[in-house]
Design an enzyme around this catalytic site. Structure first.
Site, PDB file in Angstrom:
ATOM      1  CG  ASP A   1       1.777  -0.976   3.372  1.00 51.63           C
ATOM      2  OD1 ASP A   1       1.012  -0.630   4.282  1.00 51.63           O
ATOM      3  OD2 ASP A   1       1.493  -1.809   2.490  1.00 51.63           O
TER       4      ASP A   1
ATOM      5  CG  HIS B   1      -1.782  -1.006   1.548  1.00 50.24           C
ATOM      6  ND1 HIS B   1      -1.417  -2.137   2.197  1.00 50.24           N
ATOM      7  CD2 HIS B   1      -3.112  -1.118   1.289  1.00 50.24           C
ATOM      8  CE1 HIS B   1      -2.482  -2.929   2.329  1.00 50.24           C
ATOM      9  NE2 HIS B   1      -3.518  -2.335   1.783  1.00 50.24           N
TER      10      HIS B   1
HETATM   11  C1  XUL Z   1      -7.444  -6.523   4.200  1.00 50.39           C
HETATM   12  C2  XUL Z   1      -6.722  -6.889   2.984  1.00 50.39           C
HETATM   13  C3  XUL Z   1      -5.900  -5.819   2.355  1.00 50.39           C
HETATM   14  C4  XUL Z   1      -5.857  -5.858   0.869  1.00 50.39           C
HETATM   15  C5  XUL Z   1      -5.120  -4.707   0.250  1.00 50.39           C
HETATM   16  O1  XUL Z   1      -8.186  -7.551   4.754  1.00 50.39           O
HETATM   17  O2  XUL Z   1      -6.772  -8.015   2.534  1.00 50.39           O
HETATM   18  O3  XUL Z   1      -4.638  -5.862   2.897  1.00 50.39           O
HETATM   19  O4  XUL Z   1      -5.292  -7.029   0.389  1.00 50.39           O
HETATM   20  O5  XUL Z   1      -5.619  -3.495   0.661  1.00 50.39           O
END
Ligand code: XUL
Ligand code: CO
Length: 461
Positions: A129, A126
């Site tokens: 992150d 993300h």
């Molecule tokens: C949350 C989840 C996230 C997504 C990306 O449950 O799976 O981490 O994969 O935002």
């Protein structure tokens, strides 16, 4: 007996660089060399692959090509083991817990050394992150650019590619009422601006995919929520994404990741079929595929492989966030997938669709909060990679011998000719079917033979 994880370097015992010049040559895992394939290893040796042999060819592709493993940054490099009842339990020597850019860079160096020693060729993250949020969107984007520069350099140095990136549109308080389904247009605009930058980053780093997980897109109470308006807004957002993607020439695959609940009480992207229905309702289905996460599937009340099978059946399976939950718990525990039955079921679908590329198997999974040793990070990934390697071998044998697939096809033999063929072709009518029953009477009862199918499946595990 001493457990393998207790032989790791003590936390905090590594010489950690404190200035930028020493980062490039720093070694964060001095006691770990490249993880090797050692099929004869003893049971207690968990720092080697016993099944995953990256270059071994199975059904015309290497294991690495079939499996396309990816390490996720948020769990493996940002997770600290906190839960709603407990403080963080995990601290890493390369992470001083601060929001400084230097700490972010040091962490990224450690991450690439980890992925390279593990032998994984993809990663995912993300935006928030990898770089800290600044005091304005411009300041935040500037931080992000610095870390994207470093990511580009490290990706080239270690030959590691980006499976996907995504935007965190759920953690910041501004998104407490949703991002693209927020009742406030200003918040919608902020989220859209964040995604614009995320797509620029995807293009720059050559991401194979870009993911949308609607963490806060849903409702807590219908009393204050206009669901149709919110979904119309989200669809309009996705249209803007398609047009921006085309404009900047980003050719990665767009993915939506369903989840039934958590953090919201009801999430709009409930499961694979709900997302497919949403995409079709708004004429978006040609532009997106689904990123299925099995722990989300089980939160929706389905069996582990349900969404994988449904998405694949409609040619909508784009990628997999390979993790698992605990069947006896009601929330998203994001565990490493270690169950050979589950990995075999996943790989059956992946083999049938002739590969998951440009998607992959992204380990959206975290070590347990009690697994605080550095080696546990390796052991968790190695165990899951081995579980998938076994699943691949099992599924390849199953596909080759075709006992299950033939039996399944035979169940539908009555649709091959006569009235069945007409039903399948859509060329009959209620009147003709009524005539058919008048002539033929009561159908014969046939066993579904579930236990037989289960017995055959077990033979291959
Ligand atoms: C949350 C989840 C996230 C997504 C990306 O449950 O799976 O981490 O994969 O935002
Ligand atoms: Co996920």
């Amino acid at each position: 007996m001493e457990s393998p994880s207790s032989k790791r370097p003590k936390r905090g015992s590594i010489a950690i660089p404190t200035d930028e010049n020493s980062l490039a040559s720093a070694v964060f895992f001095p006691d770990v060399s490249k993880i090797s394939y050692k099929p004869q290893a003893a049971a207690a040796e968990t720092m080697v692959f016993k099944h995953y042999n990256a270059d071994e060819v199975i059904n015309g592709k290497t294991m690495a090509e079939w499996l396309r493993f990816s390490v996720c940054y948020w769990h493996t490099f940002r997770g600290q083991g906190a839960d709603p009842f407990g403080l963080p339990t995990i601290s890493r020597p390369w992470d001083d817990g601060s929001d400084s850019l230097f700490n972010a860079k040091r962490r990224m160096h450690a991450a690439f050394e980890f992925m390279s020693k593990l032998g994984v060729k993809y990663w995912s993250f993300h935006d928030r992150d990898i770089a800290p949020e600044g005091s304005s969107l411009e300041a935040t984007n500037k931080n992000l650019d610095e870390l994207v520069d470093l990511a580009e350099e490290l990706m080239a140095r270690y030959n590691i590619k980006l499976l996907w990136n995504t935007c965190n549109l759920f953690a910041h308080p501004r998104y407490m009422n949703g991002a693209l389904t927020n009742p406030d247009a200003h918040v919608f605009a902020y989220a859209a601006a964040q995604v614009k930058k995320g797509l620029d980053v995807a293009k720059r780093l050559g991401a194979k995919n870009f993911v949308f997980w609607g963490g806060r897109e849903g409702y807590s109470t219908l009393l204050n929520t206009d669901i149709r308006k919110e979904l119309d807004h989200m669809a309009n957002f996705f249209k803007m994404v398609i047009s921006y993607k085309t404009q900047i020439g980003f050719d990665g695959q767009l993915l939506i990741e369903p989840k039934a609940k958590e953090p919201t009480r009801h999430q709009y992207d409930y499961d694979a079929m709900t997302v497919i229905a949403f995409l079709k309702t708004y004429n978006l289905e040609k532009h997106f595929k689904i990123n299925v996460e099995p722990n989300h599937t089980t939160l929706a009340g389905h069996p582990f492989e349900h969404d994988i099978a449904f998405a694949a059946a409609y040619n909508m399976l784009g990628s997999i966030d390979s993790n698992t939950g605990s069947a006896d718990m009601g929330w998203d525990t994001d565990q490493f997938p270690m169950d050979i039955r589950a990995t075999t079921a996943v790989m059956q679908t992946v083999l049938d669709m002739k590969g998951i590329a440009p998607g992959g198997l992204n380990f959206d999974a975290k070590v347990r909060r009690e697994s605080i040793a550095i080696n546990d990070m390796f052991i968790a990934h190695i165990g899951a990679m081995d579980a998938f390697a076994r699943g691949l071998r099992n599924a390849a044998r199953m596909q080759h011998e075709a006992v299950l697939s033939k039996a399944k096809a035979e169940r539908y033999n009555s649709f091959k000719s006569g009235i069945g063929a007409k039903i399948e072709a859509g060329t009959t009518s209620l009147e003709e079917l009524a005539d058919y029953v008048t002539k033929t009477g009561e159908p014969e009862q046939r066993s579904a033979a579930q236990e037989h199918y289960e017995g055959v499946f077990n033979y291959y595990i």
